[in-house]
Design an enzyme around this catalytic site. Sequence first.
Site, PDB file in Angstrom:
ATOM      1  N   CYS A   1    -134.756  58.616 -33.541  1.00 38.13           N
ATOM      2  CA  CYS A   1    -135.213  59.352 -32.352  1.00 38.13           C
ATOM      3  C   CYS A   1    -136.675  59.735 -32.485  1.00 38.13           C
ATOM      4  O   CYS A   1    -137.094  60.278 -33.497  1.00 38.13           O
ATOM      5  CB  CYS A   1    -134.483  60.674 -32.194  1.00 38.13           C
ATOM      6  SG  CYS A   1    -132.760  60.549 -31.924  1.00 38.13           S
TER       7      CYS A   1
ATOM      8  N   CYS B   1    -143.196  63.978 -30.538  1.00 38.86           N
ATOM      9  CA  CYS B   1    -142.642  62.650 -30.233  1.00 38.86           C
ATOM     10  C   CYS B   1    -143.702  61.560 -30.368  1.00 38.86           C
ATOM     11  O   CYS B   1    -144.793  61.658 -29.806  1.00 38.86           O
ATOM     12  CB  CYS B   1    -142.082  62.658 -28.811  1.00 38.86           C
ATOM     13  SG  CYS B   1    -141.490  61.049 -28.265  1.00 38.86           S
TER      14      CYS B   1
ATOM     15  N   GLU C   1    -139.396  49.230 -27.325  1.00 32.04           N
ATOM     16  CA  GLU C   1    -138.393  49.124 -28.371  1.00 32.04           C
ATOM     17  C   GLU C   1    -137.006  49.460 -27.854  1.00 32.04           C
ATOM     18  O   GLU C   1    -136.828  50.313 -26.979  1.00 32.04           O
ATOM     19  CB  GLU C   1    -138.778  50.028 -29.546  1.00 32.04           C
ATOM     20  CG  GLU C   1    -140.036  49.486 -30.229  1.00 32.04           C
ATOM     21  CD  GLU C   1    -140.485  50.280 -31.441  1.00 32.04           C
ATOM     22  OE1 GLU C   1    -141.006  49.651 -32.378  1.00 32.04           O
ATOM     23  OE2 GLU C   1    -140.335  51.506 -31.459  1.00 32.04           O
TER      24      GLU C   1
ATOM     25  N   CYS D   1    -144.582  65.321 -25.214  1.00 28.78           N
ATOM     26  CA  CYS D   1    -143.895  66.305 -26.050  1.00 28.78           C
ATOM     27  C   CYS D   1    -144.533  66.219 -27.442  1.00 28.78           C
ATOM     28  O   CYS D   1    -144.737  65.119 -27.967  1.00 28.78           O
ATOM     29  CB  CYS D   1    -142.399  66.005 -26.126  1.00 28.78           C
ATOM     30  SG  CYS D   1    -141.605  66.074 -24.502  1.00 28.78           S
TER      31      CYS D   1
ATOM     32  N   CYS E   1    -129.653  52.051 -27.438  1.00 30.14           N
ATOM     33  CA  CYS E   1    -130.642  53.007 -26.939  1.00 30.14           C
ATOM     34  C   CYS E   1    -131.755  52.215 -26.263  1.00 30.14           C
ATOM     35  O   CYS E   1    -132.426  51.415 -26.910  1.00 30.14           O
ATOM     36  CB  CYS E   1    -131.175  53.819 -28.126  1.00 30.14           C
ATOM     37  SG  CYS E   1    -132.472  54.977 -27.686  1.00 30.14           S
TER      38      CYS E   1
ATOM     39  N   CYS F   1    -145.039  57.039 -22.538  1.00 29.18           N
ATOM     40  CA  CYS F   1    -144.480  58.192 -21.844  1.00 29.18           C
ATOM     41  C   CYS F   1    -145.615  59.151 -21.513  1.00 29.18           C
ATOM     42  O   CYS F   1    -146.535  59.340 -22.300  1.00 29.18           O
ATOM     43  CB  CYS F   1    -143.447  58.896 -22.720  1.00 29.18           C
ATOM     44  SG  CYS F   1    -142.587  60.241 -21.859  1.00 29.18           S
TER      45      CYS F   1
HETATM   46  N1  SAH Z   1    -137.798  61.327 -22.262  1.00 28.99           N
HETATM   47  C1  SAH Z   1    -136.404  61.518 -22.519  1.00 28.99           C
HETATM   48  C2  SAH Z   1    -135.752  60.457 -23.385  1.00 28.99           C
HETATM   49  C3  SAH Z   1    -136.480  59.960 -24.618  1.00 28.99           C
HETATM   50  S1  SAH Z   1    -136.512  60.920 -26.076  1.00 28.99           S
HETATM   51  C4  SAH Z   1    -136.170  62.897 -23.092  1.00 28.99           C
HETATM   52  O1  SAH Z   1    -137.132  63.599 -23.356  1.00 28.99           O
HETATM   53  O2  SAH Z   1    -135.029  63.296 -23.243  1.00 28.99           O
HETATM   54  C5  SAH Z   1    -134.898  61.015 -26.753  1.00 28.99           C
HETATM   55  C6  SAH Z   1    -134.703  62.272 -27.603  1.00 28.99           C
HETATM   56  O3  SAH Z   1    -135.406  62.218 -28.851  1.00 28.99           O
HETATM   57  C7  SAH Z   1    -135.209  63.518 -26.877  1.00 28.99           C
HETATM   58  O4  SAH Z   1    -134.309  64.578 -27.032  1.00 28.99           O
HETATM   59  C8  SAH Z   1    -136.480  63.778 -27.653  1.00 28.99           C
HETATM   60  O5  SAH Z   1    -136.904  65.114 -27.500  1.00 28.99           O
HETATM   61  C9  SAH Z   1    -136.087  63.433 -29.059  1.00 28.99           C
HETATM   62  N2  SAH Z   1    -137.224  63.266 -29.969  1.00 28.99           N
HETATM   63  C10 SAH Z   1    -138.506  62.960 -29.639  1.00 28.99           C
HETATM   64  N3  SAH Z   1    -139.268  62.886 -30.749  1.00 28.99           N
HETATM   65  C11 SAH Z   1    -138.459  63.134 -31.811  1.00 28.99           C
HETATM   66  C12 SAH Z   1    -138.658  63.150 -33.223  1.00 28.99           C
HETATM   67  N4  SAH Z   1    -139.843  62.889 -33.756  1.00 28.99           N
HETATM   68  N5  SAH Z   1    -137.595  63.436 -33.998  1.00 28.99           N
HETATM   69  C13 SAH Z   1    -136.387  63.663 -33.458  1.00 28.99           C
HETATM   70  N6  SAH Z   1    -136.131  63.640 -32.142  1.00 28.99           N
HETATM   71  C14 SAH Z   1    -137.158  63.374 -31.308  1.00 28.99           C
END
Ligand code: SAH
Length: 353
Positions: A326, A106, A79, A103, A92, A99
């Site tokens: 995000c 996410c 996406e 985390c 973006c 991934c």
């Molecule tokens: N892998 C990279 C980039 C992708 S995520 C990283 O971790 O930075 C982009 C941002 O969105 C990161 O800060 C991530 O922690 C955040 N993010 C992930 N899941 C989210 C969610 N459910 N709600 C809000 N932000 C989220």
Amino acid sequence: MRDYFTGMEEQPFRATQVMKWVYHQGVTDFADMTNLSKALRDRLAGNAYSNLPTILSEKVSTDGTRKWLLQVDGDNAIETVFIPEPGRGTLCISSQVGCALNCVFCATGKQGYNRNLSVAEIIGQVWLANKQLGYFDSRKRIITNIVLMGMGEPLLNFDNVVKAVELITDDLGFGLANKRVTLSTAGIVPAIIKLSQFSRISLAVSLHAANDALRDELVPINRSYPIRELLSACRRYSEATRGELITFEYVLLSGVNDSENDARELAGLLRGFPAKVNLIIFNPFPGTGFSRSSMETTDKFRDILVGSGIITITRKTRGDDIDAACGQLVGRVQARARNRQRQDSATGEQQTA
Ligand code: SAH
């Protein structure tokens, strides 16, 4: 590209011409590159190809945010999201299919990891978005900023990401200033140090916790690269970019990392650091166990940081209605390495976005 043409016993400036056709005019069919001789066009058609992701769907949010689902091969889709704001437009982009970092909050992490995107697949997202937004016709810049904050961990696809960034910033490519390109990482320390040696793009780090005990849980890669090492790498990056601020992203999860104590601990950690903090409103997705902090909690958290002299902004959530916010990006991942537990928690809905 110059080497490519020299290897064909052609003039190296042909590379400049082709670059301009592709990235300035949006022309990818060699037959239409009219300042090349017919013979060369035919040779190119026989020896080279341009390969773009296929648009599977385009969704437009009520706030103007657009999300494309792009097929990159038979099994996988990624996406890409465009976020318009007054005076700027941010794209973006994704760097991997899925991934591996998992985390816990996410959606991309929940669906597992399949593979790195190629340089073409990364830059192809930028090209396609520009095409869809009419840039090649108007030559008016609509995408003013690019963030590597889509699916994947960009620093685990280092070489391809760096080459794609070079195409984004090169005048023969999309010509964006380094500062307008932001790479967001969960904190791959050796790769941050390597990046500091030659790149000048903006760096964002997904911190989300101010101590290792909590960060180990939320961002498991912290077990390999704890906060102290991460901050020291960030300091090096800031020094290499002559004091540019590092953005620390912090998603507020209700009852998990959003207390006044958490805010004070974060303020203590970042005091005196070349930092700014981006507070992110949590975006829920099916199957998540987390929820959003209230507006009062969010404001209080911000006020404590600001009160300690730390530049802090709360990132507005955009494209919520089309699951483009995000952490909501899921694409379609034929995961090879997905573990059983994650498979169980992923719903069918997530798989098809
Ligand atoms: N892998 C990279 C980039 C992708 S995520 C990283 O971790 O930075 C982009 C941002 O969105 C990161 O800060 C991530 O922690 C955040 N993010 C992930 N899941 C989210 C969610 N459910 N709600 C809000 N932000 C989220």
